[in-house]
Design a protein around this motif. Structure first.
Motif, PDB file in Angstrom:
ATOM      1  N   GLY A  53      29.805  45.554  34.445  1.00 54.57           N
ATOM      2  CA  GLY A  53      30.839  45.984  35.384  1.00 54.57           C
ATOM      3  C   GLY A  53      30.471  45.605  36.801  1.00 54.57           C
ATOM      4  O   GLY A  53      31.306  45.141  37.576  1.00 54.57           O
ATOM      5  N   GLY A  54      29.197  45.767  37.158  1.00 58.93           N
ATOM      6  CA  GLY A  54      28.723  45.362  38.471  1.00 58.93           C
ATOM      7  C   GLY A  54      28.797  43.863  38.656  1.00 58.93           C
ATOM      8  O   GLY A  54      29.140  43.359  39.726  1.00 58.93           O
ATOM      9  N   GLN A  55      28.474  43.132  37.602  1.00 63.22           N
ATOM     10  CA  GLN A  55      28.550  41.675  37.659  1.00 63.22           C
ATOM     11  C   GLN A  55      29.994  41.235  37.869  1.00 63.22           C
ATOM     12  O   GLN A  55      30.262  40.340  38.665  1.00 63.22           O
ATOM     13  CB  GLN A  55      27.993  41.079  36.373  1.00 63.22           C
ATOM     14  N   TYR A  60      34.400  39.067  41.297  1.00 64.60           N
ATOM     15  CA  TYR A  60      35.702  39.231  41.950  1.00 64.60           C
ATOM     16  C   TYR A  60      35.558  39.169  43.474  1.00 64.60           C
ATOM     17  O   TYR A  60      36.414  38.618  44.162  1.00 64.60           O
ATOM     18  CB  TYR A  60      36.363  40.541  41.542  1.00 64.60           C
ATOM     19  N   THR A  61      34.483  39.721  43.997  1.00 63.47           N
ATOM     20  CA  THR A  61      34.252  39.677  45.441  1.00 63.47           C
ATOM     21  C   THR A  61      34.061  38.242  45.912  1.00 63.47           C
ATOM     22  O   THR A  61      34.637  37.831  46.917  1.00 63.47           O
ATOM     23  CB  THR A  61      33.026  40.529  45.809  1.00 63.47           C
ATOM     24  N   LEU A  62      33.267  37.469  45.167  1.00 62.00           N
ATOM     25  CA  LEU A  62      33.071  36.064  45.531  1.00 62.00           C
ATOM     26  C   LEU A  62      34.377  35.286  45.448  1.00 62.00           C
ATOM     27  O   LEU A  62      34.667  34.454  46.315  1.00 62.00           O
ATOM     28  CB  LEU A  62      32.014  35.434  44.620  1.00 62.00           C
ATOM     29  N   LEU A  63      35.169  35.557  44.432  1.00 66.93           N
ATOM     30  CA  LEU A  63      36.457  34.879  44.288  1.00 66.93           C
ATOM     31  C   LEU A  63      37.382  35.235  45.454  1.00 66.93           C
ATOM     32  O   LEU A  63      38.039  34.353  46.026  1.00 66.93           O
ATOM     33  CB  LEU A  63      37.108  35.271  42.958  1.00 66.93           C
TER      34      LEU A  63
END
Length: 96
Positions: A53-55, A60-63
């Motif tokens: 889930g953290g990964q 998603y943050t990088l995207l």
């Protein structure tokens, strides 16, 4: 009487406490113990799920950062190209 013997009294008290615990939870001590073991054995999977889930959150943050970077770059490029026509419109509206 049975209560005169401390060992027998303790055994009776233990049996009564087990019966009370079974009534309160609806499960015997063995069932509760098995449940506790199964909860503990499920811990590595829960930990792995949390890491995944953290990964996913990091991905998603990088995207989102990439999309924002592309959007800012595109708007800067378009902004330079559209500055002339917008200035003409503003001058036309202000001069009327």
């Amino acid at each position: 009487p049975a209560s005169a013997n401390p060992e027998t009294g303790a055994a009776v008290a233990l049996a009564q406490s087990k019966t009370t615990a079974r009534r309160q939870t609806g499960r015997s001590e063995t069932e509760r113990g098995k449940n506790m073991v199964s909860n503990f054995s499920g811990w590595p999977q829960a930990s792995r799920d949390a890491r995944e889930g953290g990964q996913a959150l990091v991905e998603y943050t990088l995207l989102l950062m990439f999309v924002a970077l592309v959007a800012v770059t595109a708007l800067q490029t378009i902004g330079v190209n559209i500055l002339g026509p917008l200035t003409e419109v503003a001058t036309g509206v202000g001069g009327a």
